[in-house]
Design a protein around this motif. Structure first.
Motif, PDB file in Angstrom:
ATOM      1  N   ARG A   1      -1.680  -3.265  -7.744  1.00  0.00           N
ATOM      2  CA  ARG A   1      -0.963  -2.632  -6.633  1.00  0.00           C
ATOM      3  C   ARG A   1       0.496  -2.320  -6.975  1.00  0.00           C
ATOM      4  NH1 ARG A   1      -2.594  -6.550  -1.629  1.00  0.00           N
ATOM      5  NH2 ARG A   1      -2.551  -8.148  -3.259  1.00  0.00           N
TER       6      ARG A   1
ATOM      7  N   ARG B   1      -3.205   0.200 -10.605  1.00  0.00           N
ATOM      8  CA  ARG B   1      -3.752   0.235  -9.239  1.00  0.00           C
ATOM      9  C   ARG B   1      -4.335  -1.126  -8.850  1.00  0.00           C
ATOM     10  NH1 ARG B   1      -4.149   5.066  -6.565  1.00  0.00           N
ATOM     11  NH2 ARG B   1      -3.913   6.996  -7.757  1.00  0.00           N
TER      12      ARG B   1
ATOM     13  N   SER C   1       2.523   1.703  -3.437  1.00  0.00           N
ATOM     14  CA  SER C   1       1.524   2.107  -4.420  1.00  0.00           C
ATOM     15  C   SER C   1       1.168   3.585  -4.283  1.00  0.00           C
ATOM     16  CB  SER C   1       0.268   1.245  -4.278  1.00  0.00           C
ATOM     17  OG  SER C   1      -0.723   1.648  -5.187  1.00  0.00           O
TER      18      SER C   1
ATOM     19  N   THR D   1       0.830  -1.208   0.000  1.00  0.00           N
ATOM     20  CA  THR D   1       0.000   0.000   0.000  1.00  0.00           C
ATOM     21  C   THR D   1       0.861   1.254   0.000  1.00  0.00           C
ATOM     22  OG1 THR D   1      -1.783  -1.156   1.160  1.00  0.00           O
ATOM     23  CG2 THR D   1      -1.806   1.242   1.254  1.00  0.00           C
TER      24      THR D   1
END
Length: 251
Positions: free
Chosen positions: A59, A56, A29, A26
Motif C-alpha cells: 500500500r 501495491r 496509494s 487507500t
C-alpha cells in the motif's frame, strides 16, 4: 456486564481513527498511481527495482503537494479536525491558532500496519534534496507508537510463524525487496534501535531472529542492543553478515 460508557466511547474513537487511517492509505496509494505529480515518485520506486505489484501489496502511496488535500477529503467524509489531529494526518499552524494543514505533503508514503493489518501511521520519504527531514513519521499518539512498529509485520507474520524465524532489516525498501524476492518472513525495525515492545511482538511469532542490518557502526550498535534485549527471552539471535557498504535491498 455493561461496558463502561467512557471505555465504550474510547473504543469507538479508536475504531474511527483506524478507519480514517485505512482510508488515508487507500487515498495515498491511488494518488501514487493516478496523479501526474506523482510521476517522479513512481519513477524513483520502480528505478529501485521494486515492482508495481509489490508496491501495491504494501500500500505504498504518495502525498499530494497541496497543503489541504487530505484535510478536505477527510472533512467531506465526516471526520473532524480533532480526529485528523489524533490520527496524525494534520498538524496545527503555529501562527494561526485553531487552523490545521496536512502533515504529509510531496512525500512517498509507507503505511505502518499492525499484525492485524490495521494502519496505525505512516513513514514518509521526501522527494526533494532540500526537503527536510528526509523521513517524517507520524507522531506518537492515540494509535501510533513508534517503539511498537514493525514494518510489514502483517504480511510477514504467517511465513515467519511457519519457518519459526523472522528476518529483521532496517528500512522500508529492504523489506519490500526481500518480500519481492520471495523472502516473506522479513520486517523492518524502523531505524536501527530494536525496542522491548518490538521484541515482545516478535517473540509471539517466531523463536529465531535474524538481524540483517547495514554493515555500518549504527548497525553494529543495534546488534549489541538486540543481544541485550533477547538474552532473557526464549529467543535465538543470529546475525547475517553483509558485505561492507551494502544493504539487503541492494543484495
Amino acid at each position: 456486564e455493561d461496558e463502561d460508557p467512557g471505555a465504550a466511547a474510547r473504543r469507538q474513537h479508536r475504531e474511527r481513527l483506524y478507519t480514517l487511517l485505512g482510508r488515508a492509505a487507500t487515498y495515498y496509494s491511488r494518488y501514487l498511481w493516478e496523479a501526474r505529480e506523482a510521476e517522479p515518485a513512481r519513477a524513483y520506486l520502480l528505478g529501485r527495482g521494486l515492482q508495481e505489484s509489490t508496491l501495491r501489496e504494501f500500500r505504498v502511496g504518495y502525498a499530494p503537494s497541496a497543503w489541504d488535500r487530505m484535510l478536505r477529503a477527510s472533512r467531506s467524509s465526516g471526520y473532524s479536525d480533532e480526529e485528523l489531529l489524533a490520527a496524525g494526518l494534520v498538524q496545527r499552524f503555529k501562527n494561526r491558532p485553531g487552523q490545521v494543514y496536512d502533515r504529509f505533503r510531496e512525500r512517498i508514503m509507507f503505511p505502518a500496519a499492525d499484525a492485524r493489518g490495521r494502519v496505525r501511521g505512516f513513514g514518509a520519504r521526501a522527494m526533494r534534496d532540500n526537503q527536510l527531514p528526509k523521513y517524517l513519521n507520524t507522531s506518537d499518539g492515540v494509535i501510533y507508537h513508534k517503539r511498537e512498529v514493525l514494518f510489514g509485520i502483517d504480511l510477514a507474520r504467517a511465513a515467519a510463524a511457519k519457518a519459526d524465524r523472522m528476518i529483521l532489516v532496517e528500512g522500508y525498501t529492504d523489506v519490500l525487496a526481500l518480500h519481492q524476492a520471495g523472502i516473506r518472513n522479513a520486517v523492518g525495525i524502523m531505524g536501527t534501535a530494536l525496542t522491548e515492545e518490538q521484541v515482545a511482538e516478535l517473540e509471539r511469532i517466531a523463536h529465531v531472529l535474524e538481524l540483517c542490518l547495514d554493515a555500518d557502526r549504527a548497525g553494529q550498535d543495534a546488534m549489541l542492543r538486540a543481544a541485550r534485549l533477547t538474552r532473557a527471552r526464549q529467543l535465538e539471535l543470529r546475525v547475517v553478515g553483509l558485505p561492507e557498504g551494502t544493504d539487503p535491498a541492494e543484495l
